[in-house]
Motif scaffolding. Structure first.
Motif, PDB file in Angstrom:
ATOM      1  N   ILE A  39      58.720  46.744  33.427  1.00 42.61           N
ATOM      2  CA  ILE A  39      58.361  46.710  34.852  1.00 42.61           C
ATOM      3  C   ILE A  39      57.551  45.453  35.148  1.00 42.61           C
ATOM      4  O   ILE A  39      57.767  44.777  36.161  1.00 42.61           O
ATOM      5  N   PHE A  40      56.626  45.104  34.262  1.00 41.83           N
ATOM      6  CA  PHE A  40      55.840  43.892  34.430  1.00 41.83           C
ATOM      7  C   PHE A  40      56.739  42.654  34.395  1.00 41.83           C
ATOM      8  O   PHE A  40      56.579  41.735  35.210  1.00 41.83           O
ATOM      9  N   GLU A  41      57.702  42.635  33.471  1.00 37.48           N
ATOM     10  CA  GLU A  41      58.643  41.514  33.398  1.00 37.48           C
ATOM     11  C   GLU A  41      59.510  41.438  34.649  1.00 37.48           C
ATOM     12  O   GLU A  41      59.825  40.348  35.138  1.00 37.48           O
ATOM     13  N   LEU A  42      59.898  42.592  35.186  1.00 36.73           N
ATOM     14  CA  LEU A  42      60.655  42.618  36.440  1.00 36.73           C
ATOM     15  C   LEU A  42      59.820  42.033  37.568  1.00 36.73           C
ATOM     16  O   LEU A  42      60.306  41.234  38.371  1.00 36.73           O
ATOM     17  N   TYR A  43      58.562  42.415  37.622  1.00 38.31           N
ATOM     18  CA  TYR A  43      57.657  41.902  38.649  1.00 38.31           C
ATOM     19  C   TYR A  43      57.573  40.370  38.579  1.00 38.31           C
ATOM     20  O   TYR A  43      57.676  39.686  39.600  1.00 38.31           O
ATOM     21  N   ASN A  44      57.411  39.832  37.378  1.00 44.83           N
ATOM     22  CA  ASN A  44      57.334  38.375  37.213  1.00 44.83           C
ATOM     23  C   ASN A  44      58.646  37.701  37.603  1.00 44.83           C
ATOM     24  O   ASN A  44      58.638  36.653  38.264  1.00 44.83           O
ATOM     25  N   SER A  45      59.764  38.298  37.219  1.00 40.86           N
ATOM     26  CA  SER A  45      61.068  37.736  37.591  1.00 40.86           C
ATOM     27  C   SER A  45      61.256  37.774  39.097  1.00 40.86           C
ATOM     28  O   SER A  45      61.781  36.832  39.691  1.00 40.86           O
ATOM     29  N   ASN A  54      67.467  31.071  43.443  1.00 41.33           N
ATOM     30  CA  ASN A  54      68.613  30.360  42.880  1.00 41.33           C
ATOM     31  C   ASN A  54      69.300  31.260  41.860  1.00 41.33           C
ATOM     32  O   ASN A  54      68.803  32.341  41.523  1.00 41.33           O
ATOM     33  N   CYS A  55      70.436  30.837  41.364  1.00 42.62           N
ATOM     34  CA  CYS A  55      71.220  31.649  40.421  1.00 42.62           C
ATOM     35  C   CYS A  55      70.458  31.908  39.132  1.00 42.62           C
ATOM     36  O   CYS A  55      70.555  32.988  38.561  1.00 42.62           O
ATOM     37  N   TYR A  56      69.705  30.931  38.682  1.00 39.46           N
ATOM     38  CA  TYR A  56      68.947  31.058  37.439  1.00 39.46           C
ATOM     39  C   TYR A  56      67.930  32.188  37.541  1.00 39.46           C
ATOM     40  O   TYR A  56      67.881  33.075  36.692  1.00 39.46           O
ATOM     41  N   ASN A  57      67.124  32.197  38.599  1.00 38.42           N
ATOM     42  CA  ASN A  57      66.116  33.250  38.780  1.00 38.42           C
ATOM     43  C   ASN A  57      66.759  34.594  39.094  1.00 38.42           C
ATOM     44  O   ASN A  57      66.253  35.632  38.671  1.00 38.42           O
ATOM     45  N   ARG A  58      67.846  34.582  39.810  1.00 41.17           N
ATOM     46  CA  ARG A  58      68.561  35.833  40.096  1.00 41.17           C
ATOM     47  C   ARG A  58      69.086  36.453  38.801  1.00 41.17           C
ATOM     48  O   ARG A  58      69.005  37.665  38.599  1.00 41.17           O
ATOM     49  N   TYR A  59      69.604  35.628  37.911  1.00 42.59           N
ATOM     50  CA  TYR A  59      70.106  36.101  36.625  1.00 42.59           C
ATOM     51  C   TYR A  59      68.993  36.810  35.841  1.00 42.59           C
ATOM     52  O   TYR A  59      69.210  37.889  35.296  1.00 42.59           O
ATOM     53  N   PHE A  60      67.812  36.217  35.789  1.00 41.78           N
ATOM     54  CA  PHE A  60      66.708  36.840  35.056  1.00 41.78           C
ATOM     55  C   PHE A  60      66.226  38.119  35.742  1.00 41.78           C
ATOM     56  O   PHE A  60      65.827  39.066  35.074  1.00 41.78           O
ATOM     57  N   LEU A  61      66.288  38.151  37.045  1.00 36.37           N
ATOM     58  CA  LEU A  61      65.950  39.373  37.783  1.00 36.37           C
ATOM     59  C   LEU A  61      66.923  40.493  37.413  1.00 36.37           C
ATOM     60  O   LEU A  61      66.503  41.619  37.113  1.00 36.37           O
ATOM     61  N   LYS A  63      68.690  40.719  34.652  1.00 33.75           N
ATOM     62  CA  LYS A  63      68.440  41.085  33.254  1.00 33.75           C
ATOM     63  C   LYS A  63      67.285  42.078  33.145  1.00 33.75           C
ATOM     64  O   LYS A  63      67.363  43.047  32.391  1.00 33.75           O
ATOM     65  N   GLU A  64      66.222  41.846  33.899  1.00 34.79           N
ATOM     66  CA  GLU A  64      65.068  42.748  33.833  1.00 34.79           C
ATOM     67  C   GLU A  64      65.392  44.110  34.441  1.00 34.79           C
ATOM     68  O   GLU A  64      64.921  45.137  33.960  1.00 34.79           O
ATOM     69  N   ILE A  65      66.196  44.128  35.492  1.00 30.98           N
ATOM     70  CA  ILE A  65      66.629  45.402  36.074  1.00 30.98           C
ATOM     71  C   ILE A  65      67.426  46.190  35.032  1.00 30.98           C
ATOM     72  O   ILE A  65      67.215  47.395  34.852  1.00 30.98           O
ATOM     73  N   CYS A  66      68.314  45.506  34.318  1.00 33.21           N
ATOM     74  CA  CYS A  66      69.098  46.163  33.257  1.00 33.21           C
ATOM     75  C   CYS A  66      68.192  46.708  32.165  1.00 33.21           C
ATOM     76  O   CYS A  66      68.410  47.819  31.666  1.00 33.21           O
ATOM     77  N   ASP A  67      67.178  45.949  31.791  1.00 31.94           N
ATOM     78  CA  ASP A  67      66.240  46.411  30.761  1.00 31.94           C
ATOM     79  C   ASP A  67      65.522  47.681  31.193  1.00 31.94           C
ATOM     80  O   ASP A  67      65.353  48.614  30.403  1.00 31.94           O
ATOM     81  N   ILE A  68      65.111  47.739  32.448  1.00 38.98           N
ATOM     82  CA  ILE A  68      64.415  48.936  32.945  1.00 38.98           C
ATOM     83  C   ILE A  68      65.359  50.131  32.956  1.00 38.98           C
ATOM     84  O   ILE A  68      64.993  51.220  32.501  1.00 38.98           O
ATOM     85  N   ILE A  69      66.555  49.935  33.454  1.00 37.53           N
ATOM     86  CA  ILE A  69      67.525  51.038  33.483  1.00 37.53           C
ATOM     87  C   ILE A  69      67.779  51.540  32.063  1.00 37.53           C
ATOM     88  O   ILE A  69      67.785  52.746  31.805  1.00 37.53           O
ATOM     89  N   TYR A  70      67.961  50.616  31.140  1.00 39.75           N
ATOM     90  CA  TYR A  70      68.206  50.967  29.745  1.00 39.75           C
ATOM     91  C   TYR A  70      67.060  51.804  29.176  1.00 39.75           C
ATOM     92  O   TYR A  70      67.273  52.865  28.587  1.00 39.75           O
ATOM     93  N   HIS A  71      65.824  51.364  29.380  1.00 39.08           N
ATOM     94  CA  HIS A  71      64.676  52.081  28.818  1.00 39.08           C
ATOM     95  C   HIS A  71      64.441  53.418  29.525  1.00 39.08           C
ATOM     96  O   HIS A  71      64.033  54.392  28.898  1.00 39.08           O
ATOM     97  N   ILE A  72      64.724  53.480  30.806  1.00 38.15           N
ATOM     98  CA  ILE A  72      64.616  54.763  31.525  1.00 38.15           C
ATOM     99  C   ILE A  72      65.654  55.747  30.991  1.00 38.15           C
ATOM    100  O   ILE A  72      65.361  56.932  30.798  1.00 38.15           O
ATOM    101  N   LEU A  73      66.870  55.264  30.744  1.00 38.84           N
ATOM    102  CA  LEU A  73      67.906  56.136  30.169  1.00 38.84           C
ATOM    103  C   LEU A  73      67.484  56.629  28.786  1.00 38.84           C
ATOM    104  O   LEU A  73      67.684  57.803  28.458  1.00 38.84           O
ATOM    105  N   LEU A  74      66.895  55.762  27.986  1.00 36.63           N
ATOM    106  CA  LEU A  74      66.379  56.207  26.693  1.00 36.63           C
ATOM    107  C   LEU A  74      65.305  57.273  26.875  1.00 36.63           C
ATOM    108  O   LEU A  74      65.259  58.246  26.137  1.00 36.63           O
TER     109      LEU A  74
END
Length: 105
Positions: A39-45, A54-61, A63-74
């Motif tokens: 969540i903290f990494e998502l906030y920074n992104s 830009n596309c670069y920052n959107r890509y990292f955003l 990625k962080e959304i995917c990480d949160i979804i993944y960990h919530i599913l776990l």
């Protein structure tokens, strides 16, 4: 789409040396810490994306959304919560105002 994500996650937990298994065999505190870290990494992104859209920052955003979804599913798997229970609760909430529901807790 969520069913596809769940199938992928289940496949990952079958592999003995997977990251999913590593997390699932840790304690719940470890998983909660990972969720807050993501969540903290998502906030920074998100902050970077707001500053420079830009596309670069959107890509990292994304990625962080995917990480949160993944960990919530776990987290859901770890606690043996069924998606039926989640669906039922979300459906129940559609019948009332979010503000009313929040105050009724």
């Amino acid at each position: 789409m969520i069913k596809k994500i769940i199938k992928i996650l289940i496949k990952k937990t079958i592999v003995n040396n997977s990251y999913s298994n590593f997390i699932l065999f840790k304690d719940l505190d470890f998983l909660i810490k990972k969720i807050f870290e993501e969540i903290f990494e998502l906030y920074n992104s998100f902050k970077n994306y707001i500053i420079v859209k830009n596309c670069y920052n959107r890509y990292f955003l994304i990625k962080e959304i995917c990480d949160i979804i993944y960990h919530i599913l776990l987290f859901i798997f770890f606690n043996k919560i069924s998606f039926y229970e989640i669906e039922k609760e979300l459906y129940r909430r559609t019948k009332t105002s979010g503000i009313k529901e929040k105050y009724s807790r």
